[in-house]
Design a protein around this motif. Structure first.
Motif, PDB file in Angstrom:
ATOM      1  N   HIS A  25      -6.847   1.389 -19.253  1.00 21.97           N
ATOM      2  CA  HIS A  25      -5.304   1.722 -19.394  1.00 21.97           C
ATOM      3  C   HIS A  25      -5.308   3.400 -19.324  1.00 21.97           C
ATOM      4  N   SER A  58       0.591   1.579 -14.433  1.00 18.34           N
ATOM      5  CA  SER A  58      -0.499   2.756 -14.474  1.00 18.34           C
ATOM      6  C   SER A  58       0.091   3.377 -12.794  1.00 18.34           C
ATOM      7  N   ASP A  80       4.085  -3.449 -17.574  1.00 15.63           N
ATOM      8  CA  ASP A  80       2.795  -3.204 -18.405  1.00 15.63           C
ATOM      9  C   ASP A  80       1.972  -4.235 -18.343  1.00 15.63           C
ATOM     10  N   LYS A  83      -1.270  -4.188 -16.068  1.00 10.19           N
ATOM     11  CA  LYS A  83      -2.193  -3.079 -16.360  1.00 10.19           C
ATOM     12  C   LYS A  83      -3.579  -3.507 -16.424  1.00 10.19           C
ATOM     13  N   GLY A  86      -7.702  -3.126 -21.124  1.00 10.72           N
ATOM     14  CA  GLY A  86      -7.881  -2.007 -22.003  1.00 10.72           C
ATOM     15  C   GLY A  86      -9.242  -2.044 -22.390  1.00 10.72           C
TER      16      GLY A  86
END
Length: 213
Positions: A25, A58, A80, A83, A86
């Motif tokens: 992220h 991003s 999002d 993305k 994470g």
């Protein structure tokens, strides 16, 4: 019979890609080669009548999407849901350092993704669900259109694994997901057909060192 076409690509090469750092992220800018890779795909898609572009939120992916869209007068939407996975405490760290201090989870990330867990990270299954749910929502909202999605390696891998019915333990098998390589999935009456997977035919330069350094 209505066909909805989804093109999926990875962002261009970034500074942290060159430095072998995990991004997740977090973000780093595109390199000059990364911007060039996006330009190559812009040229490669010139004959495709795209209707809309969706991108990971991003900055590295969104900038890639802007370059690929170019002068087309079509919407570009940040999501999002697209993305990268994470990576928690790994983000920003050198991959070699991670392997040295956390060899078990480094092994899991690359060889046994279902077992991957580090502090603050997502699971591969969680990434697959969030990205697939969004993709299916987009396909339903744009029936009969041609859509481009700009995202990240793990997202592409888990989406394509779903459409291939590939086991998670085989996730990292070929094809390799090079920067701005192109996947294409056509949806006809709810059925998905893969037409491209990791295609780099739009790349202009001819040697591996030039293309992928």
């Amino acid at each position: 019979m209505t066909v909805t076409t989804v093109f999926i690509t990875r962002h261009g090469q970034t500074e942290w890609n060159v430095q072998n750092r995990m991004q997740g992220h977090l973000d780093s800018p595109l390199t000059p080669l990364g911007e060039q890779q996006a330009q190559w795909l812009n040229a490669g898609l010139q004959k495709e009548p795209l209707d809309i572009v969706y991108s990971s939120s991003s900055p590295r992916a969104f900038r890639t999407a802007e370059i690929i869209r170019g002068e087309r007068d079509i919407p570009l939407t940040a999501c999002d849901e697209f993305k990268e996975i994470g990576m928690g405490v790994w983000e920003g760290c050198d991959s070699g350092d991670i392997e040295a201090r956390d060899p078990v989870q480094h092994f899991n990330f690359w060889k046994d993704p279902e077992e991957f867990r580090v502090e603050g990270s997502e699971s591969f299954a969680g990434v697959q669900k969030r990205a697939l749910d969004k993709l299916q929502e987009i396909v339903a909202a744009h029936e009969g259109q041609r859509i481009l999605i700009v995202t990240h390696t793990v997202v592409i891998k888990v989406l394509m694994a779903y459409f291939e019915q590939r086991a998670m333990e085989k996730l990292w098998d070929l094809p390799y997901i090079y920067p701005t390589c192109l996947c294409r999935v056509d949806f006809t009456d709810g059925m998905a057909e893969i037409l491209l997977h990791g295609d780099t035919s739009h790349y202009v330069r001819s040697t591996e060192d030039e293309l992928f350094d």
